[in-house]
Scaffold this motif. Sequence first.
Motif, mmCIF file in Angstrom:
data_model
loop_
_atom_site.group_PDB
_atom_site.id
_atom_site.type_symbol
_atom_site.label_atom_id
_atom_site.label_comp_id
_atom_site.label_asym_id
_atom_site.label_seq_id
_atom_site.Cartn_x
_atom_site.Cartn_y
_atom_site.Cartn_z
ATOM 1 N N LYS A 288 21.171 -6.450 -18.573
ATOM 2 C CA LYS A 288 21.893 -5.284 -19.440
ATOM 3 C C LYS A 288 21.237 -3.959 -19.170
ATOM 4 N N TYR A 289 22.158 -3.131 -19.265
ATOM 5 C CA TYR A 289 21.600 -1.493 -19.110
ATOM 6 C C TYR A 289 22.303 -0.736 -20.298
ATOM 7 N N VAL A 290 21.388 -0.455 -20.990
ATOM 8 C CA VAL A 290 21.972 0.245 -22.454
ATOM 9 C C VAL A 290 20.958 1.487 -22.674
ATOM 10 N N ARG A 291 21.374 2.275 -23.561
ATOM 11 C CA ARG A 291 20.784 3.557 -24.042
ATOM 12 C C ARG A 291 20.290 3.316 -25.384
ATOM 13 N N ASP A 292 18.954 3.373 -25.693
ATOM 14 C CA ASP A 292 18.619 3.237 -27.065
ATOM 15 C C ASP A 292 18.849 4.273 -27.751
ATOM 16 N N SER A 293 19.397 4.326 -29.086
ATOM 17 C CA SER A 293 19.901 5.528 -29.734
ATOM 18 C C SER A 293 18.755 6.206 -30.114
ATOM 19 N N ILE A 294 17.663 5.705 -30.576
ATOM 20 C CA ILE A 294 16.483 5.986 -31.226
ATOM 21 C C ILE A 294 15.751 7.053 -30.430
ATOM 22 N N THR A 295 15.281 6.345 -29.188
ATOM 23 C CA THR A 295 14.490 7.161 -27.934
ATOM 24 C C THR A 295 15.161 8.021 -27.157
ATOM 25 N N GLY A 296 16.606 7.355 -26.916
ATOM 26 C CA GLY A 296 17.038 8.264 -25.814
ATOM 27 C C GLY A 296 16.899 7.781 -24.406
ATOM 28 N N LEU A 297 16.001 6.703 -24.252
ATOM 29 C CA LEU A 297 15.883 6.286 -23.054
ATOM 30 C C LEU A 297 16.954 5.013 -22.654
ATOM 31 N N TYR A 298 16.904 4.661 -21.458
ATOM 32 C CA TYR A 298 17.814 3.890 -20.891
ATOM 33 C C TYR A 298 17.152 2.614 -20.289
ATOM 34 N N LYS A 299 17.406 1.340 -20.988
ATOM 35 C CA LYS A 299 16.793 0.342 -20.923
ATOM 36 C C LYS A 299 17.534 -0.892 -19.889
ATOM 37 N N SER A 300 16.808 -1.133 -19.008
ATOM 38 C CA SER A 300 17.533 -2.200 -17.893
ATOM 39 C C SER A 300 16.631 -3.529 -18.322
ATOM 40 N N SER A 301 17.301 -4.522 -18.516
ATOM 41 C CA SER A 301 16.404 -5.738 -18.873
ATOM 42 C C SER A 301 17.205 -7.154 -18.673
ATOM 43 N N PHE A 302 16.452 -8.137 -18.531
ATOM 44 C CA PHE A 302 17.033 -9.635 -18.735
ATOM 45 C C PHE A 302 15.709 -10.389 -18.995
ATOM 46 N N TYR A 303 15.866 -11.590 -19.628
ATOM 47 C CA TYR A 303 15.024 -12.641 -20.015
ATOM 48 C C TYR A 303 15.268 -14.053 -19.561
ATOM 49 N N ASN A 304 14.142 -14.593 -19.224
ATOM 50 C CA ASN A 304 14.299 -15.858 -19.129
ATOM 51 C C ASN A 304 15.130 -16.449 -17.810
ATOM 52 N N ARG A 305 15.380 -15.718 -16.837
ATOM 53 C CA ARG A 305 16.196 -16.196 -15.771
ATOM 54 C C ARG A 305 15.386 -16.670 -14.516
ATOM 55 N N SER A 306 16.233 -17.618 -13.848
ATOM 56 C CA SER A 306 15.388 -17.808 -12.489
ATOM 57 C C SER A 306 15.487 -16.532 -11.652
ATOM 58 N N ILE A 307 14.437 -16.436 -10.577
ATOM 59 C CA ILE A 307 14.645 -15.566 -9.706
ATOM 60 C C ILE A 307 16.133 -15.462 -8.977
#
Length: 419
Positions: free
Chosen positions: A222-241
């Motif tokens: 996922k690629y989303v903007r944090d409404s509090i910090t204004g930073l852009y966060k890209s993330s995924f969790y617990n996936r195989s390579i």
Amino acid sequence: MKHLKYNFLLFIAFFIAQTLWAQKKEAVDFSKSLKIGDRFVPPNGISVFRGNMVKFDWNTLKDKVIILDFFSTACSTCIDDMPKLQKLQDKYKDRLQIFNVAFQDKATLEKFYTENTFLKEKKVNLPVIHNDGELKKMFPHWAEPHAVIIYKGIVQAITFSRLLTEENILKLLRDGRIELPYKNDYNQGDLGVHSSKGQGVSHLIGVWLSGYQNGVRTVDLKYVRDSITGLYKSSFYNRSIYIALRNVWSKFEMPTYIPRDERVVWKVKDSTRFHNFKEDKDKWNVENAISYERLDKVMRSDSLQARVILQDLHSLLSIRSYKTMMKRTCLILKSCPVKPYAGQPLKNPLNYENSSVLGTIIDIGMQFPPVIDQVNRNEKITVGDFSNLAELNQQLAVYGIKAEIGEGEIEVLVIEEVQ
């Protein structure tokens, strides 16, 4: 062809389920929730029926392993699991007590059990806690099945129903404790380092790569903007390579084919570290799954950000991935003379918009090698059930098409370790 349609329905159902999963989440009061290691103090006024149990005393169960199996009558996985749980209960009745726990009222549940022939045939008669509100407050969740294991008055595990196995029950009885993957429907994961400074919050801009995150559900990129910090966060969790790489690639180069195993080339010492080829999902995930976060000040397009993330993964994992064309055994759709259909009436016929759609659906069925469409026919094609290539070709000949197994060039994803 019947199993092909079944696989296609599963393929569609997966995306529907993901949407429903996202929509179902709601605000929850965690003030009464228990964690693993907490003491379980049973609530009052529990209502039970079935399993020859009208009422019971929690104190009589203090030396038994207690399993709370949260379910609903709309949960097919929950229902499929019940015979397995019944067998466990029957085999270890002196050391184990399993409860099915439902928020639904007794009348609804009685009707369900009366009409469900599957559970009748399997002789499922576990005690059911109905009209539950208190236990769900202790163990909040928004996706059933949801399993809680209690022993000696302590919450030993909050986990997935598939882990309610004889092996795990015996291990708990032997050791007095057990560690299982934590099912937490509300935790999205947070690998980043955050520290308070002054009146605001300072966020470290950077990249984090970690292994399996216990208690964090599997989430794709996922690629989303944090409404509090204004930073852009890209993330995924617990996936195989492998799944992570495939997911990233799809963000800037949408595949036009089903990403089957035949379309992956492994240039690594041990491909089992990159992808789970077996059924032991939970053990493999704990040992091999990865989680990733990136925080940025600048916004990029999704496709450009995906390329940045791909560079991160290549660098952090000492690998590279790229796409190329290679010769593989394929099912090739070719032109042939039109031949009238002289077989039996088609069973369960389906209409396909063109030959490309037909090829994709055949690919999903995994009955044949990857499909190459060389006819590019833009007319509707009707195909019914088939069990082999000859039956398929008998139907395709009406449209001047023949499916033939041979060698052809297809696009593959190469995953290579870098020395």
